[in-house]
Design a protein around this motif. Structure first.
Motif, PDB file in Angstrom:
ATOM      1  N   VAL A 106      44.916  45.210  40.907  1.00  0.00           N
ATOM      2  CA  VAL A 106      44.583  44.369  39.759  1.00  0.00           C
ATOM      3  C   VAL A 106      43.120  44.621  39.397  1.00  0.00           C
ATOM      4  O   VAL A 106      42.241  44.500  40.262  1.00  0.00           O
ATOM      5  CB  VAL A 106      44.796  42.877  40.074  1.00  0.00           C
ATOM      6  CG1 VAL A 106      44.397  42.018  38.879  1.00  0.00           C
ATOM      7  CG2 VAL A 106      46.233  42.619  40.483  1.00  0.00           C
TER       8      VAL A 106
ATOM      9  N   LYS B 260      38.105  42.938  36.419  1.00  0.00           N
ATOM     10  CA  LYS B 260      37.812  42.205  35.190  1.00  0.00           C
ATOM     11  C   LYS B 260      38.887  41.144  34.915  1.00  0.00           C
ATOM     12  O   LYS B 260      38.625  40.178  34.200  1.00  0.00           O
ATOM     13  CB  LYS B 260      37.708  43.171  34.000  1.00  0.00           C
ATOM     14  CG  LYS B 260      36.479  44.071  34.039  1.00  0.00           C
ATOM     15  CD  LYS B 260      36.365  44.924  32.801  1.00  0.00           C
ATOM     16  CE  LYS B 260      35.931  44.104  31.612  1.00  0.00           C
ATOM     17  NZ  LYS B 260      35.593  44.944  30.441  1.00  0.00           N
ATOM     18  N   GLN B 261      40.072  41.336  35.451  1.00  0.00           N
ATOM     19  CA  GLN B 261      41.094  40.315  35.338  1.00  0.00           C
ATOM     20  C   GLN B 261      40.898  39.219  36.370  1.00  0.00           C
ATOM     21  O   GLN B 261      41.186  38.047  36.134  1.00  0.00           O
ATOM     22  CB  GLN B 261      42.485  40.935  35.494  1.00  0.00           C
ATOM     23  CG  GLN B 261      42.903  41.851  34.349  1.00  0.00           C
ATOM     24  CD  GLN B 261      44.310  42.373  34.504  1.00  0.00           C
ATOM     25  OE1 GLN B 261      45.136  41.790  35.208  1.00  0.00           O
ATOM     26  NE2 GLN B 261      44.601  43.489  33.838  1.00  0.00           N
TER      27      GLN B 261
ATOM     28  N   PRO C 141      37.212  37.340  34.781  1.00  0.00           N
ATOM     29  CA  PRO C 141      37.060  37.613  33.343  1.00  0.00           C
ATOM     30  C   PRO C 141      35.717  37.135  32.806  1.00  0.00           C
ATOM     31  O   PRO C 141      35.079  36.243  33.371  1.00  0.00           O
ATOM     32  CB  PRO C 141      38.223  36.852  32.708  1.00  0.00           C
ATOM     33  CG  PRO C 141      38.551  35.767  33.698  1.00  0.00           C
ATOM     34  CD  PRO C 141      38.254  36.337  35.052  1.00  0.00           C
TER      35      PRO C 141
ATOM     36  N   ARG D  93      31.951  40.703  40.463  1.00  0.00           N
ATOM     37  CA  ARG D  93      32.894  41.822  40.559  1.00  0.00           C
ATOM     38  C   ARG D  93      32.411  42.927  41.497  1.00  0.00           C
ATOM     39  O   ARG D  93      33.130  43.909  41.718  1.00  0.00           O
ATOM     40  CB  ARG D  93      33.114  42.425  39.162  1.00  0.00           C
ATOM     41  CG  ARG D  93      33.693  41.462  38.143  1.00  0.00           C
ATOM     42  CD  ARG D  93      33.592  42.050  36.749  1.00  0.00           C
ATOM     43  NE  ARG D  93      34.034  41.107  35.725  1.00  0.00           N
ATOM     44  CZ  ARG D  93      33.617  41.118  34.466  1.00  0.00           C
ATOM     45  NH1 ARG D  93      32.736  42.039  34.069  1.00  0.00           N
ATOM     46  NH2 ARG D  93      34.063  40.223  33.603  1.00  0.00           N
TER      47      ARG D  93
ATOM     48  N   LYS E  79      42.410  50.789  32.503  1.00  0.00           N
ATOM     49  CA  LYS E  79      42.275  49.354  32.748  1.00  0.00           C
ATOM     50  C   LYS E  79      41.161  49.046  33.739  1.00  0.00           C
ATOM     51  O   LYS E  79      40.721  47.905  33.859  1.00  0.00           O
ATOM     52  CB  LYS E  79      43.598  48.770  33.248  1.00  0.00           C
ATOM     53  CG  LYS E  79      44.069  49.345  34.578  1.00  0.00           C
ATOM     54  CD  LYS E  79      45.442  48.793  34.951  1.00  0.00           C
ATOM     55  CE  LYS E  79      45.954  49.396  36.254  1.00  0.00           C
ATOM     56  NZ  LYS E  79      47.314  48.903  36.598  1.00  0.00           N
ATOM     57  N   TYR E  80      40.689  50.077  34.453  1.00  0.00           N
ATOM     58  CA  TYR E  80      39.606  49.890  35.423  1.00  0.00           C
ATOM     59  C   TYR E  80      38.230  50.175  34.809  1.00  0.00           C
ATOM     60  O   TYR E  80      37.221  50.162  35.515  1.00  0.00           O
ATOM     61  CB  TYR E  80      39.818  50.793  36.641  1.00  0.00           C
ATOM     62  CG  TYR E  80      41.109  50.509  37.377  1.00  0.00           C
ATOM     63  CD1 TYR E  80      41.268  49.335  38.110  1.00  0.00           C
ATOM     64  CD2 TYR E  80      42.161  51.414  37.336  1.00  0.00           C
ATOM     65  CE1 TYR E  80      42.461  49.066  38.782  1.00  0.00           C
ATOM     66  CE2 TYR E  80      43.348  51.157  38.012  1.00  0.00           C
ATOM     67  CZ  TYR E  80      43.492  49.981  38.727  1.00  0.00           C
ATOM     68  OH  TYR E  80      44.671  49.723  39.393  1.00  0.00           O
TER      69      TYR E  80
END
Length: 340
Positions: free
Chosen positions: A331, A334-335, A338, A323, A127-128
């Protein structure tokens, strides 16, 4: 002496902060930690980062002194073992010791990063990922072949040359470690020298008459992975990677322990910059990842020279710029920021 050192570094930190805040008015009036963490401007991020380090060293130097006093004997004992393992031979330590140390560190850390790409495990790490496309854009075997060639047939001759250059300049080849403050200041100087050397040599490699012959090989990776950091043409590895890293220790005549510490930091930073993941509590690789995707942006590492020369204009307009900060949250960034 410690008082004057703390006072001098403190003055440097406040002058640095004042100059950069004056140069970038959008930073003025914001909380210091906001400018540091958000990092919407790489120059602000880098200057605040540097200023923060200066401030910590200035006002908490006594804690560093206590730490160094407590761990100094351990560090000295470890260095004694290394020093004696090479028979107190300066040439063997500087050449073969440096080669074994840096190469081992590269493969141990690099494979820890790249195996996540290769195996997709642990799944929680994916997810990273900064870019969603496949990371191994070059066969794994070819990467190993190129990296080993650069380490052995470019690295070893360079370390031999570096040894004679250091002897010509004169360097601290003693067994006893230098004082803590000297190590810190010399590493800081090495960071600045490497940034200058890497930025201009890297930008030169992007010249239209040179790029296709040398640097294009490294950019076969538009979505880099850690061990691809040294996947490059031998000329690039010599000029841009090795020579820029040697500048600081050569100019200062640094102790070999200081040089090894500096080399370990630059190996970690290089691998992290190419890892393709923006992990929490680790330096952000967003700027260099953006460079691999867009080619003509972000030639440096700190971002200061990119700001000075205007080679970060497109990056500053991108989501990647938002970012580009040291995440302290699990978290994914990218979340938090976005694309849509």
């Amino acid at each position: 002496m410690h008082y004057h050192l703390r006072y001098s570094i403190s003055c440097c930190s406040y002058v640095t902060a004042f100059l950069f805040c004056s140069s970038f008015p959008n930073c003025v009036g914001q909380p210091y930690h906001t400018a540091y963490l958000k990092g919407s401007n790489p120059a602000i991020y880098s200057s605040c980062n540097l200023s923060l380090v200066f401030s910590i060293v200035a006002w908490r130097s006594r804690y560093f002194t206590y730490f160094w006093g407590a761990s100094g004997d351990f560090a000295q004992n470890c260095w004694d073992v290394v020093y004696e393992a090479f028979g107190s031979n300066e040439f063997a330590l500087a050449v073969w010791g440096t080669f074994l140390f840096t190469s081992s560190l590269y493969w141990i850390l690099g494979l820890c990063y790249s195996l996540i790409d290769w195996t997709g495990r642990p799944a929680s790490a994916l997810k990273y990922k900064i870019q969603s496309n496949a990371s191994f854009q070059v066969p794994f075997g070819k990467v190993i072949q190129v990296v080993l060639f650069n380490q052995i047939f470019v690295g070893i001759p360079f370390f031999i040359l570096a040894y004679y250059l250091l002897n010509w300049r004169g360097y601290d080849s003693g067994k006893d470690l230098p004082p803590f403050w000297r190590i810190v200041l010399e590493v800081a100087f090495c960071v600045l020298m490497a940034e200058i050397g890497f930025y201009y040599s890297h930008r030169l490699l992007h010249h239209r008459r040179i790029y296709k012959h040398i640097h294009k090989m490294h950019h076969e990776w538009t979505s880099p992975t850690a061990i691809s950091a040294m996947y490059c043409h031998p000329v690039e590895h010599l000029v841009s990677n090795l020579m820029s890293v040697l500048l600081g220790p050569l100019l200062l005549g640094s102790h070999m322990f200081t040089s090894w510490l500096w080399f370990s930091l630059i190996v970690f930073n290089t691998l992290n910059s190419h890892c393709g993941f923006h992990f929490p509590f680790l330096p952000s690789p967003e700027n260099h990842d953006f460079h691999h995707l867009n080619l003509n942006e972000n030639y440096g590492g700190l971002g200061i020279l990119d700001k000075f020369h205007g080679t970060d204009s497109e990056f500053l307009k991108s989501k990647a710029s938002q970012r580009h900060f040291l995440s302290t949250s699990f978290v994914p960034v990218k979340q938090l920021y976005p694309d849509s």
